[in-house]
Design a protein around this motif. Sequence first.
Motif, short mmCIF file in Angstrom:
data_model
loop_
_atom_site.label_atom_id
_atom_site.label_comp_id
_atom_site.label_asym_id
_atom_site.label_seq_id
_atom_site.Cartn_x
_atom_site.Cartn_y
_atom_site.Cartn_z
N TRP A 244 -16.43 -6.92 59.59
CA TRP A 244 -16.16 -8.29 59.16
C TRP A 244 -17.23 -8.76 58.17
CZ3 TRP A 244 -12.81 -12.14 58.77
CH2 TRP A 244 -13.29 -13.43 58.57
N HIS A 245 -18.47 -8.53 58.51
CA HIS A 245 -19.58 -8.92 57.62
C HIS A 245 -19.48 -8.15 56.29
CE1 HIS A 245 -23.55 -9.70 56.03
NE2 HIS A 245 -23.73 -8.40 55.95
N ASP A 246 -19.33 -6.84 56.39
CA ASP A 246 -19.30 -6.02 55.17
C ASP A 246 -18.16 -6.45 54.25
OD1 ASP A 246 -21.37 -4.58 56.26
OD2 ASP A 246 -20.15 -2.88 56.90
N GLY B 225 -17.86 -10.88 54.10
CA GLY B 225 -19.12 -11.41 53.57
C GLY B 225 -19.46 -10.85 52.20
N HIS B 226 -19.51 -9.52 52.08
CA HIS B 226 -20.02 -8.91 50.85
C HIS B 226 -18.97 -8.66 49.77
CE1 HIS B 226 -24.23 -8.05 51.76
NE2 HIS B 226 -23.87 -7.68 52.98
N LEU B 227 -17.80 -8.17 50.16
CA LEU B 227 -16.91 -7.64 49.11
C LEU B 227 -16.39 -8.68 48.11
CD1 LEU B 227 -15.05 -4.67 50.85
CD2 LEU B 227 -17.13 -4.68 49.48
N ILE C 15 -29.26 -12.21 48.82
CA ILE C 15 -27.97 -11.53 48.98
C ILE C 15 -27.35 -11.80 50.36
CG2 ILE C 15 -26.87 -9.23 49.10
CD1 ILE C 15 -27.75 -10.20 46.28
N GLU C 16 -28.18 -11.87 51.39
CA GLU C 16 -27.63 -12.06 52.74
C GLU C 16 -27.58 -13.53 53.17
OE1 GLU C 16 -26.17 -9.76 54.39
OE2 GLU C 16 -26.93 -7.90 53.51
N PHE C 17 -28.63 -14.30 52.88
CA PHE C 17 -28.67 -15.66 53.44
C PHE C 17 -29.07 -16.73 52.41
CE2 PHE C 17 -28.91 -12.92 57.17
CZ PHE C 17 -27.93 -13.51 57.94
FE LIG Z 1 -25.10 -7.50 54.67
#
Ligand SMILES: [Fe+2]
Length: 239
Positions: A111-113, A116-118, A156-158
Amino acid sequence: MTVRPFKKFSPAEDRIWKLLWEKQILEARKHASELWLEGLDLIGLQYDRIPDFNQLNQRLKELVGWELVSTDVIFSDGQDWFEHLARRQFLVTEYIREEKDLAYTPLPDIWHDTFGHLPFMAHQRYADYIERFAHHALKFTKDQRKSLGSMWWYTIEFGFMVEYGEMKAFGAGLMSSPGELQQALSDDVQKIPYSLEEFDRISPSPHEMHKKLFVLDSMEQLENSVEEWVARYERLHTF
Ligand SMILES: [Fe+2]
Protein backbone atom coordinates in the motif's frame (compact mmCIF):
# COMPACT_ATOMS: atom_id res chain seq x y z
CA MET A 1 19.07 -11.03 -13.90
CA THR A 2 16.16 -13.39 -13.37
CA VAL A 3 12.92 -11.51 -13.26
CA ARG A 4 10.86 -12.44 -10.27
CA PRO A 5 7.14 -12.74 -11.12
CA PHE A 6 4.79 -10.34 -9.38
CA LYS A 7 2.84 -11.82 -6.52
CA LYS A 8 -0.86 -12.51 -7.01
CA PHE A 9 -2.61 -11.08 -3.97
CA SER A 10 -5.57 -12.84 -2.34
CA PRO A 11 -9.14 -11.50 -1.94
CA ALA A 12 -8.41 -11.00 1.80
CA GLU A 13 -5.41 -8.82 0.86
CA ASP A 14 -7.52 -6.91 -1.69
CA ARG A 15 -9.99 -6.23 1.11
CA ILE A 16 -7.29 -4.55 3.21
CA TRP A 17 -6.38 -2.40 0.19
CA LYS A 18 -10.01 -1.32 -0.17
CA LEU A 19 -10.28 -0.49 3.55
CA LEU A 20 -7.10 1.60 3.30
CA TRP A 21 -8.40 3.38 0.20
CA GLU A 22 -11.69 4.23 1.91
CA LYS A 23 -9.86 5.46 4.98
CA GLN A 24 -7.39 7.66 3.14
CA ILE A 25 -8.66 8.86 -0.24
CA LEU A 26 -10.68 11.90 0.85
CA GLU A 27 -7.97 13.27 3.13
CA ALA A 28 -5.34 12.48 0.53
CA ARG A 29 -7.25 14.35 -2.19
CA LYS A 30 -7.70 17.30 0.15
CA HIS A 31 -4.11 17.66 1.32
CA ALA A 32 -1.90 16.14 -1.38
CA SER A 33 0.55 17.88 -3.62
CA GLU A 34 -0.74 18.33 -7.17
CA LEU A 35 2.09 16.07 -8.33
CA TRP A 36 0.60 13.17 -6.40
CA LEU A 37 -2.97 13.98 -7.50
CA GLU A 38 -2.02 14.07 -11.18
CA GLY A 39 0.10 10.95 -10.76
CA LEU A 40 -2.75 9.01 -9.20
CA ASP A 41 -4.75 9.55 -12.39
CA LEU A 42 -1.77 8.85 -14.62
CA ILE A 43 -1.03 5.43 -13.18
CA GLY A 44 -4.69 4.48 -12.81
CA LEU A 45 -5.02 2.66 -9.48
CA GLN A 46 -8.30 0.98 -8.57
CA TYR A 47 -9.99 1.48 -5.26
CA ASP A 48 -11.12 -2.08 -4.66
CA ARG A 49 -8.07 -4.22 -5.36
CA ILE A 50 -4.31 -4.37 -5.29
CA PRO A 51 -3.18 -3.55 -8.84
CA ASP A 52 -2.03 -6.02 -11.43
CA PHE A 53 1.68 -5.23 -11.28
CA ASN A 54 2.38 -6.50 -14.80
CA GLN A 55 0.08 -3.78 -16.11
CA LEU A 56 1.33 -1.16 -13.68
CA ASN A 57 4.91 -1.99 -14.62
CA GLN A 58 4.06 -1.46 -18.29
CA ARG A 59 2.40 1.84 -17.46
CA LEU A 60 5.40 3.11 -15.50
CA LYS A 61 7.74 2.12 -18.35
CA GLU A 62 5.63 4.10 -20.82
CA LEU A 63 5.40 7.11 -18.53
CA VAL A 64 8.97 7.47 -17.25
CA GLY A 65 11.08 4.52 -18.40
CA TRP A 66 11.26 2.91 -14.96
CA GLU A 67 10.34 -0.65 -14.02
CA LEU A 68 8.87 -2.23 -10.94
CA VAL A 69 10.74 -5.06 -9.27
CA SER A 70 8.99 -7.41 -6.89
CA THR A 71 10.70 -8.27 -3.61
CA ASP A 72 9.83 -10.32 -0.55
CA VAL A 73 12.13 -8.10 1.53
CA ILE A 74 9.97 -5.73 3.56
CA PHE A 75 12.56 -3.22 4.68
CA SER A 76 15.27 -3.11 2.02
CA ASP A 77 18.79 -2.27 3.06
CA GLY A 78 19.76 1.21 1.85
CA GLN A 79 22.49 -0.10 -0.43
CA ASP A 80 20.23 -2.52 -2.27
CA TRP A 81 17.46 0.08 -2.45
CA PHE A 82 19.72 2.74 -3.98
CA GLU A 83 21.33 0.26 -6.39
CA HIS A 84 17.89 -0.55 -7.77
CA LEU A 85 16.87 3.12 -7.96
CA ALA A 86 20.08 3.96 -9.83
CA ARG A 87 19.05 1.36 -12.43
CA ARG A 88 15.56 2.92 -12.63
CA GLN A 89 14.02 0.02 -10.77
CA PHE A 90 11.49 0.66 -8.06
CA LEU A 91 11.17 -2.14 -5.51
CA VAL A 92 7.67 -3.13 -4.46
CA THR A 93 7.18 -5.47 -1.54
CA GLU A 94 4.80 -8.40 -1.56
CA TYR A 95 3.40 -7.75 1.87
CA ILE A 96 0.29 -5.81 2.92
CA ARG A 97 -0.34 -4.71 6.52
CA GLU A 98 -2.90 -6.37 8.78
CA GLU A 99 -6.28 -4.86 9.48
CA LYS A 100 -5.21 -3.74 12.97
CA ASP A 101 -2.49 -1.56 11.38
CA LEU A 102 -4.67 0.36 8.91
CA ALA A 103 -3.76 3.78 10.30
CA TYR A 104 -0.06 3.23 10.65
CA THR A 105 2.64 0.61 10.17
CA PRO A 106 6.38 1.11 10.58
CA LEU A 107 6.97 -1.41 7.80
CA PRO A 108 6.62 -0.20 4.24
CA ASP A 109 4.06 -2.43 2.53
CA ILE A 110 2.50 -2.72 -0.92
CA TRP A 111 0.00 0.00 0.00
CA HIS A 112 2.78 2.42 0.92
CA ASP A 113 4.91 1.55 -2.11
CA THR A 114 2.01 1.83 -4.55
CA PHE A 115 -0.42 4.43 -3.23
CA GLY A 116 2.29 6.49 -1.54
CA HIS A 117 5.19 6.44 -4.00
CA LEU A 118 4.00 5.50 -7.46
CA PRO A 119 1.82 8.56 -8.20
CA PHE A 120 4.94 10.71 -7.66
CA MET A 121 7.07 8.31 -9.70
CA ALA A 122 4.71 8.76 -12.67
CA HIS A 123 6.37 12.16 -13.37
CA GLN A 124 9.59 12.22 -15.36
CA ARG A 125 10.94 15.18 -13.41
CA TYR A 126 10.45 13.44 -10.07
CA ALA A 127 11.69 10.05 -11.31
CA ASP A 128 14.84 11.68 -12.72
CA TYR A 129 15.50 13.30 -9.34
CA ILE A 130 15.17 9.93 -7.58
CA GLU A 131 17.63 8.37 -10.02
CA ARG A 132 20.12 11.21 -9.45
CA PHE A 133 19.67 10.92 -5.69
CA ALA A 134 20.54 7.21 -5.86
CA HIS A 135 23.67 7.79 -7.98
CA HIS A 136 24.90 10.38 -5.50
CA ALA A 137 24.01 8.22 -2.47
CA LEU A 138 26.05 5.32 -3.86
CA LYS A 139 29.22 7.44 -3.89
CA PHE A 140 29.16 7.53 -0.08
CA THR A 141 29.38 4.85 2.59
CA LYS A 142 26.41 4.11 4.80
CA ASP A 143 27.97 6.15 7.61
CA GLN A 144 28.87 9.08 5.40
CA ARG A 145 25.40 9.34 3.93
CA LYS A 146 23.47 9.23 7.21
CA SER A 147 22.20 12.79 6.91
CA LEU A 148 21.40 12.21 3.23
CA GLY A 149 19.16 9.40 4.50
CA SER A 150 17.49 11.89 6.83
CA MET A 151 16.94 14.20 3.89
CA TRP A 152 15.25 11.37 1.96
CA TRP A 153 13.11 10.61 4.97
CA TYR A 154 12.01 14.20 5.58
CA THR A 155 11.36 15.06 1.92
CA ILE A 156 10.49 11.98 -0.16
CA GLU A 157 8.79 10.12 2.70
CA PHE A 158 7.41 12.78 5.06
CA GLY A 159 7.93 16.17 3.45
CA PHE A 160 5.51 18.99 2.82
CA MET A 161 5.75 21.40 -0.10
CA VAL A 162 4.31 24.86 -0.62
CA GLU A 163 2.14 25.02 -3.73
CA TYR A 164 0.28 28.20 -4.72
CA GLY A 165 0.85 29.53 -1.20
CA GLU A 166 -0.59 26.48 0.51
CA MET A 167 1.26 23.74 2.41
CA LYS A 168 0.63 20.38 0.75
CA ALA A 169 1.58 16.84 1.75
CA PHE A 170 4.45 15.72 -0.43
CA GLY A 171 5.89 12.64 1.27
CA ALA A 172 4.85 9.14 0.24
CA GLY A 173 4.65 8.15 3.92
CA LEU A 174 2.11 10.91 4.54
CA MET A 175 0.04 9.88 1.54
CA SER A 176 -0.08 6.23 2.56
CA SER A 177 -0.65 6.59 6.30
CA PRO A 178 -4.04 7.89 7.44
CA GLY A 179 -2.77 8.23 11.03
CA GLU A 180 0.47 9.92 10.09
CA LEU A 181 -1.14 12.45 7.73
CA GLN A 182 -3.65 13.54 10.35
CA GLN A 183 -0.94 13.82 13.00
CA ALA A 184 1.44 15.64 10.64
CA LEU A 185 -1.18 18.27 9.83
CA SER A 186 -1.99 18.88 13.50
CA ASP A 187 -0.39 21.51 15.73
CA ASP A 188 1.40 18.72 17.64
CA VAL A 189 3.90 18.60 14.81
CA GLN A 190 6.14 21.56 14.21
CA LYS A 191 6.59 22.37 10.51
CA ILE A 192 9.86 24.09 9.70
CA PRO A 193 11.58 25.05 6.44
CA TYR A 194 13.73 22.42 4.75
CA SER A 195 17.28 22.70 6.10
CA LEU A 196 20.42 20.73 5.33
CA GLU A 197 21.88 21.70 8.73
CA GLU A 198 18.87 20.18 10.51
CA PHE A 199 19.23 16.92 8.55
CA ASP A 200 22.71 16.55 10.09
CA ARG A 201 21.25 16.83 13.57
CA ILE A 202 18.06 14.80 13.38
CA SER A 203 17.67 10.99 13.38
CA PRO A 204 14.35 9.76 12.08
CA SER A 205 12.70 6.70 13.59
CA PRO A 206 10.05 4.64 11.78
CA HIS A 207 8.69 3.54 15.15
CA GLU A 208 7.34 6.84 16.46
CA MET A 209 5.15 9.60 15.14
CA HIS A 210 7.03 12.75 14.16
CA LYS A 211 7.35 15.86 16.30
CA LYS A 212 8.97 17.97 13.62
CA LEU A 213 8.56 17.90 9.84
CA PHE A 214 10.00 19.92 6.96
CA VAL A 215 8.47 22.09 4.28
CA LEU A 216 10.02 22.46 0.82
CA ASP A 217 9.34 25.78 -0.87
CA SER A 218 9.24 24.37 -4.40
CA MET A 219 9.96 21.45 -6.69
CA GLU A 220 13.16 23.26 -7.70
CA GLN A 221 14.31 23.22 -4.09
CA LEU A 222 13.84 19.46 -4.02
CA GLU A 223 15.58 19.00 -7.35
CA ASN A 224 18.63 20.97 -6.19
CA SER A 225 18.75 19.38 -2.76
CA VAL A 226 20.89 16.33 -3.46
CA GLU A 227 23.65 18.28 -5.24
CA GLU A 228 23.50 20.84 -2.44
CA TRP A 229 23.90 18.06 0.10
CA VAL A 230 26.92 16.66 -1.77
CA ALA A 231 28.54 20.11 -2.08
CA ARG A 232 27.99 20.77 1.63
CA TYR A 233 29.38 17.36 2.58
CA GLU A 234 32.49 17.96 0.51
CA ARG A 235 32.96 21.43 2.00
CA LEU A 236 32.69 20.09 5.56
CA HIS A 237 34.99 17.12 4.95
CA THR A 238 37.75 18.67 2.86
CA PHE A 239 40.65 20.11 4.77
FE1 LIG B 1 8.75 4.78 1.19
